[in-house]
Write an enzyme that holds these catalytic residues in place. Structure first.
Site, PDB file in Angstrom:
ATOM      1  N   ASP A 291       0.894  -1.686  -0.079  1.00 26.90           N
ATOM      2  CA  ASP A 291      -0.425  -0.275  -0.354  1.00 26.90           C
ATOM      3  C   ASP A 291       1.211   1.249   0.598  1.00 26.90           C
ATOM      4  O   ASP A 291       2.046   1.381  -0.126  1.00 26.90           O
ATOM      5  CB  ASP A 291      -1.141   0.017   1.555  1.00 26.90           C
ATOM      6  CG  ASP A 291      -1.711   1.349   1.007  1.00 26.90           C
ATOM      7  OD1 ASP A 291      -2.094   1.395   0.095  1.00 26.90           O
ATOM      8  OD2 ASP A 291      -1.976   1.659   2.307  1.00 26.90           O
ATOM      9  N   SER A 292       0.092   2.499   0.037  1.00 27.74           N
ATOM     10  CA  SER A 292       0.883   3.839  -0.058  1.00 27.74           C
ATOM     11  C   SER A 292       1.434   4.078   1.414  1.00 27.74           C
ATOM     12  O   SER A 292       2.116   4.635   1.279  1.00 27.74           O
ATOM     13  CB  SER A 292      -0.436   4.355  -0.134  1.00 27.74           C
ATOM     14  OG  SER A 292      -1.116   4.683   0.556  1.00 27.74           O
TER      15      SER A 292
ATOM     16  N   TYR B 150      -1.266   8.433  -2.330  1.00 26.58           N
ATOM     17  CA  TYR B 150      -0.817   8.121  -3.759  1.00 26.58           C
ATOM     18  C   TYR B 150      -2.387   8.877  -4.428  1.00 26.58           C
ATOM     19  O   TYR B 150      -2.792   9.219  -5.769  1.00 26.58           O
ATOM     20  CB  TYR B 150      -1.263   6.560  -4.211  1.00 26.58           C
ATOM     21  CG  TYR B 150       0.187   6.065  -3.885  1.00 26.58           C
ATOM     22  CD1 TYR B 150       1.297   6.481  -3.591  1.00 26.58           C
ATOM     23  CD2 TYR B 150      -0.326   4.690  -4.374  1.00 26.58           C
ATOM     24  CE1 TYR B 150       2.323   5.237  -3.555  1.00 26.58           C
ATOM     25  CE2 TYR B 150       1.807   3.658  -3.803  1.00 26.58           C
ATOM     26  CZ  TYR B 150       1.928   4.370  -3.305  1.00 26.58           C
ATOM     27  OH  TYR B 150       3.707   3.080  -3.512  1.00 26.58           O
ATOM     28  N   GLY B 151      -3.700   8.546  -3.418  1.00 26.30           N
ATOM     29  CA  GLY B 151      -5.037   9.173  -3.847  1.00 26.30           C
ATOM     30  C   GLY B 151      -4.842  10.916  -4.506  1.00 26.30           C
ATOM     31  O   GLY B 151      -6.248  10.523  -5.019  1.00 26.30           O
TER      32      GLY B 151
ATOM     33  N   CYS C 103      -4.566  -1.344  -1.952  1.00 24.02           N
ATOM     34  CA  CYS C 103      -4.831   0.019  -2.249  1.00 24.02           C
ATOM     35  C   CYS C 103      -5.570   0.358  -3.228  1.00 24.02           C
ATOM     36  O   CYS C 103      -5.718  -0.364  -4.516  1.00 24.02           O
ATOM     37  CB  CYS C 103      -3.158   1.054  -2.435  1.00 24.02           C
ATOM     38  SG  CYS C 103      -3.609   2.511  -3.470  1.00 24.02           S
ATOM     39  N   ASN C 104      -6.338   0.797  -2.480  1.00 26.89           N
ATOM     40  CA  ASN C 104      -7.853   1.345  -3.646  1.00 26.89           C
ATOM     41  C   ASN C 104      -7.169   2.293  -5.402  1.00 26.89           C
ATOM     42  O   ASN C 104      -7.479   2.122  -5.745  1.00 26.89           O
ATOM     43  CB  ASN C 104      -9.365   2.138  -3.272  1.00 26.89           C
ATOM     44  CG  ASN C 104      -9.809   1.017  -2.000  1.00 26.89           C
ATOM     45  OD1 ASN C 104     -11.000   0.200  -2.781  1.00 26.89           O
ATOM     46  ND2 ASN C 104      -9.189   0.863  -1.313  1.00 26.89           N
ATOM     47  N   THR C 105      -6.532   3.115  -4.500  1.00 26.24           N
ATOM     48  CA  THR C 105      -6.368   4.343  -5.559  1.00 26.24           C
ATOM     49  C   THR C 105      -4.912   2.630  -6.928  1.00 26.24           C
ATOM     50  O   THR C 105      -5.434   3.130  -7.975  1.00 26.24           O
ATOM     51  CB  THR C 105      -5.705   4.900  -4.924  1.00 26.24           C
ATOM     52  OG1 THR C 105      -5.790   5.577  -3.869  1.00 26.24           O
ATOM     53  CG2 THR C 105      -5.157   6.044  -6.183  1.00 26.24           C
TER      54      THR C 105
ATOM     55  N   GLU D  38      -2.861   7.845   8.775  1.00 25.02           N
ATOM     56  CA  GLU D  38      -1.559   8.050   9.404  1.00 25.02           C
ATOM     57  C   GLU D  38      -1.425   8.332  10.383  1.00 25.02           C
ATOM     58  O   GLU D  38       0.326   7.725  11.353  1.00 25.02           O
ATOM     59  CB  GLU D  38      -0.411   8.315   7.996  1.00 25.02           C
ATOM     60  CG  GLU D  38      -1.011   7.701   6.789  1.00 25.02           C
ATOM     61  CD  GLU D  38       0.095   6.451   6.232  1.00 25.02           C
ATOM     62  OE1 GLU D  38       1.176   6.688   7.168  1.00 25.02           O
ATOM     63  OE2 GLU D  38      -0.099   5.860   6.063  1.00 25.02           O
TER      64      GLU D  38
ATOM     65  N   CYS E 118     -10.992   2.815   0.729  1.00 25.62           N
ATOM     66  CA  CYS E 118      -9.438   3.548   0.804  1.00 25.62           C
ATOM     67  C   CYS E 118      -9.431   2.033   2.043  1.00 25.62           C
ATOM     68  O   CYS E 118      -9.926   2.121   2.840  1.00 25.62           O
ATOM     69  CB  CYS E 118      -9.646   4.593   0.879  1.00 25.62           C
ATOM     70  SG  CYS E 118      -7.218   5.079   1.664  1.00 25.62           S
ATOM     71  N   THR E 119      -8.087   1.413   1.668  1.00 30.64           N
ATOM     72  CA  THR E 119      -7.326   0.748   3.052  1.00 30.64           C
ATOM     73  C   THR E 119      -7.004   1.818   4.661  1.00 30.64           C
ATOM     74  O   THR E 119      -7.091   0.827   5.076  1.00 30.64           O
ATOM     75  CB  THR E 119      -6.113  -0.255   2.367  1.00 30.64           C
ATOM     76  OG1 THR E 119      -5.561   0.454   1.737  1.00 30.64           O
ATOM     77  CG2 THR E 119      -6.726  -0.817   1.153  1.00 30.64           C
ATOM     78  N   HIS E 120      -6.986   2.798   3.569  1.00 30.10           N
ATOM     79  CA  HIS E 120      -6.767   3.927   5.307  1.00 30.10           C
ATOM     80  C   HIS E 120      -8.252   4.186   6.525  1.00 30.10           C
ATOM     81  O   HIS E 120      -8.008   3.934   7.488  1.00 30.10           O
ATOM     82  CB  HIS E 120      -6.069   4.760   5.028  1.00 30.10           C
ATOM     83  CG  HIS E 120      -4.327   5.210   4.767  1.00 30.10           C
ATOM     84  ND1 HIS E 120      -4.261   4.249   3.334  1.00 30.10           N
ATOM     85  CD2 HIS E 120      -3.765   5.251   5.458  1.00 30.10           C
ATOM     86  CE1 HIS E 120      -2.455   4.774   3.571  1.00 30.10           C
ATOM     87  NE2 HIS E 120      -1.719   5.098   4.462  1.00 30.10           N
TER      88      HIS E 120
HETATM   89  N1  DGL Z   1      -4.799   3.141   0.663  1.00 25.57           N
HETATM   90  C1  DGL Z   1      -4.938   3.357  -0.244  1.00 25.57           C
HETATM   91  C2  DGL Z   1      -6.739   3.382  -1.276  1.00 25.57           C
HETATM   92  O1  DGL Z   1      -6.853   2.291  -0.756  1.00 25.57           O
HETATM   93  C3  DGL Z   1      -4.787   4.780  -0.677  1.00 25.57           C
HETATM   94  C4  DGL Z   1      -3.938   5.959   0.181  1.00 25.57           C
HETATM   95  C5  DGL Z   1      -3.472   7.349  -0.469  1.00 25.57           C
HETATM   96  O2  DGL Z   1      -2.497   7.106  -0.274  1.00 25.57           O
HETATM   97  O3  DGL Z   1      -4.002   8.002  -0.613  1.00 25.57           O
HETATM   98  O4  DGL Z   1      -7.148   4.404  -2.323  1.00 25.57           O
END
Ligand code: DGL
Length: 276
Positions: free
Chosen positions: A16-17, A48-49, A79-81, A158, A190-192
């Site tokens: 993931d990011s 990343y988003g 990571c969804n992005t 984070e 988003c996995t966060h």
């Molecule tokens: N956790 C990531 C996702 O699922 C990316 C979050 C990010 O880096 O913006 O999209």
């Protein structure tokens, strides 16, 4: 092409990011207690988003290359992005299959929904890609989908601000457009975001005036990994396991926050990945 069963003792790679993918890695560890895991959080380049699809694809390729060099048998894009922008190209016809999070998440949401509209909370990149709308409409073409970009949730997660007043305030602002929509299910796209689950649940129930189901795709992805390994005879026989955690920046700070979310995430190591 080497069959997965010949590499079944190799680790599963997850990236993931940043820390968000640990929600997926911990679900995989729970579902597959005999598998070694190798986690990579690209903390030097998070988030990343908010980046362009081309940049996300480049970062994702670097991460996959790192995991492949370490001989993983399977890469899970936690990571969804990245799953939204790059999934198709990451396997490159090689020996190492690549699984993403969006389809399992869409399936889990439709299974959980009482038939009403579904909302997706995601990064700006995921929302712009319309990947969730596409995945949901493949299964149910008429289902209304409300997608909302929530970029500030990533730094809050984070930072470990799971129950902070600022998180509640920001969540209220993001979720306000859902009032009156009749949404019964919200995908944490988003996995966060599952790290902020308690706050999001309280705010969502309040804004929508009813109990809303929050779907965290981590469990759905873990089930997909189990199915995939079973179908390819790629499961590791019972043995003792190693979980290793790599980040591209600030391992001490990351390790401290990571251990709060997943106590097994200890001994976070720093790594310089090759920038391609
Ligand atoms: N956790 C990531 C996702 O699922 C990316 C979050 C990010 O880096 O913006 O999209």
């Amino acid at each position: 092409m080497t069959a997965l069963r010949e590499r079944r003792d190799a680790a599963i790679g997850v990236f993931d990011s940043g820390l968000g993918g640990l929600t997926v890695a911990s679900a995989i560890a729970a579902a597959l207690p005999d598998e070694d895991l190798l986690y990579l959080g690209d903390t030097a380049r998070v988030p990343y988003g908010t980046r362009s699809p081309a940049t996300v694809v480049r970062y994702a390729r670097n991460n996959v290359a790192f995991l492949k060099e370490r001989g993983v048998k399977l890469v899970v894009v936690a990571c969804n992005t990245v799953s939204a922008h790059a999934l198709g190209g990451l396997a490159d016809g090689g020996d190492t299959p690549v699984l993403g999070v969006i389809r399992p998440g869409a399936r889990a949401a439709l299974a959980a929904s009482r038939g009403g509209p579904v909302a997706v909370l995601g990064t700006p990149g995921t929302v712009r890609s319309r990947a969730y709308e596409d995945a949901i409409h493949e299964l149910d073409p008429e289902r209304p989908v409300h997608a909302i970009a929530c970029p500030l949730f990533v730094p809050l997660a984070e930072e470990g601000w799971t129950d902070h007043a600022a998180t509640t305030l920001i969540a209220r602002e993001y979720l306000a457009p859902l009032a009156g929509t009749g949404v019964d299910t919200i995908i944490l796209g988003c996995t966060h975001y599952p790290l902020l689950q308690r706050t999001l649940r309280a705010v969502a129930d309040d804004v929508l005036g009813t109990h809303v189901t929050l779907v965290d795709s981590a469990t759905a992805v873990a089930s997909e990994v189990v199915r995939f390994l079973d179908a390819t005879s790629g499961r590791r026989p019972p043995s003792t396991t190693t979980h290793r955690f790599f980040v591209t920046d600030a391992p001490e700070r990351t390790g401290e926050v990571a251990a709060r979310f997943w106590p097994a995430a200890r001994g976070v190591e720093h790594v310089d990945i090759k920038i391609l």
